[in-house]
Design a protein around this motif. Structure first.
Motif: not given
Length: 376
Positions: A104-117, A119-128, A325-330
């Protein structure tokens, strides 16, 4: 840093796949140093298949604290992706998560904020996103070759899954274990590609989900969704895991032509006069714009693997600052579409985007409360 020391958490189907190609040295600039799983059988497999020099862990806390670790690939159950990622960021680690980003997007938004804070590289396996077919379509849209988008239709019914598949794990196809069905397990790639190629999300969704229509499962195994965009364009998304032979056909129509992707081929029809301009000047009752079918070359590299390409790109981003190619925040974008489809079906009404995250969370919790794992 001249090499990224990578660990894999979750040695299921995809986790073991990532671990094997990393151990084989396929990804330049990366070294597999550790793996983690709660199943002792999977750790035994790792020692045999990956080599005794790979350190194994059965707890996430010890794994993330391992000093010979710079980055992690997260391949755990869907619900746990954000939680494990947030913990990894807290340890100063770079993160690559398997799809979906979460449930659910609520938990993912929290993850995105943690990634932003972090400063680490954050990607997602959208291989397509590395598939030349979809890369080419995105380019046609971005360069204006299709003109303004008017309609999209995606029929993606070749995700066939039998009852035996669902019975292979008690967590599968349950609200408490997986958090959804075909939209959350099989179709995250298509939902991501849909918005990624178009460069826009719809502003409202009306969906019809059938839960356990063809299989003995709690979650949806068939979906038909209709969406509307602010520019007046419309879209239809249809999927199921119970159709054989299945279809994978994407059609995108603009006022300058259309593209159709089917059977790994791209067909492009280009109007010699944009439909809008033709309509303004035409005086013949049954005339229509002249169209040319154009050949669009698609170049596949021998033995190219999308998963490895995303991982290679992620490593190069860490080492050299190459754009992801596939930023995790997306990952939240496609998930918002599936969340909206569920909520629309449960309410039997339209759902507007951005989705009411709290409303969806509460609706999902009700289904989790009555969920049960099947004994297999």
């Amino acid at each position: 840093m001249d090499k990224v020391r990578v660990g894999v958490v979750g040695l299921g189907n995809m986790g073991s796949t990532h671990a094997k190609y990393l151990a084989a040295g396929v990804v330049q600039g990366a070294e597999l140093t550790a793996v983690c799983d709660i199943n002792p059988d999977r750790l035994s497999w790792a020692e045999t298949a990956l080599g005794s020099h790979i350190t194994t862990f059965d707890t996430i806390e010890c794994f993330l604290s391992f000093p010979d670790l710079d980055a992690v690939i997260i391949c755990t159950l869907h619900y746990t992706h954000p939680d494990v990622a947030i913990k990894a960021f807290a340890h100063g680690l770079h993160v690559l998560i398997e799809k979906p980003a979460g449930v659910y997007t609520k938990q993912v938004r929290e993850m995105n904020e943690a990634a932003k804070q972090s400063g680490r590289a954050f990607g997602i396996m959208y291989n397509q996103r590395t598939n030349p077919l979809y890369v080419k379509v995105k380019a046609l849209i971005e360069t204006g070759e299709l003109g303004e988008i008017r309609r999209t239709n995606w029929t993606i019914t070749d995700w066939y899954r039998s009852q035996a598949y669902y019975d292979s794990g008690s967590w599968r196809a349950t609200w408490s274990g997986e958090g959804g069905g075909v939209l959350l397990n099989q179709c995250p790639h298509q939902l991501d590609l849909w918005q990624w190629m178009l460069g826009m999300l719809p502003y409202r969704v009306r969906a019809f989900c059938s839960f356990g229509k063809y299989r003995q499962i709690e979650v949806e195994d068939e979906v038909t969704a209709y969406v509307e965009y602010t520019n007046g364009a419309t879209g239809v998304f249809m999927t199921t895991t119970a159709e054989a032979p299945g279809t994978n056909r994407l059609e995108i129509v603009g006022d300058k032509g259309k593209v159709v992707i089917e059977e790994e081929k791209l067909h492009f029809w280009q109007l010699q006069t944009p439909e809008t301009k033709f309509n303004q000047t035409n005086t013949e009752p049954f005339a229509q714009p002249e169209s040319w079918q154009c050949h669009v070359p698609i170049h596949y590299k021998p033995n190219e693997n999308g998963h490895q390409k995303i991982t290679q790109n992620w490593v190069e981003h860490i080492l050299k600052g190459v754009p992801l190619l596939a930023p995790g925040v997306e990952g939240i974008r496609g998930l918002e579409l599936s969340n909206a489809m569920y909520l629309s079906s449960w309410r039997a009404d339209w759902v507007e985007l951005p989705i009411d995250e709290q409303a969806y969370y509460e609706a999902l919790q009700k289904r989790i409360a009555s969920s049960h794992s099947r004994q297999v």
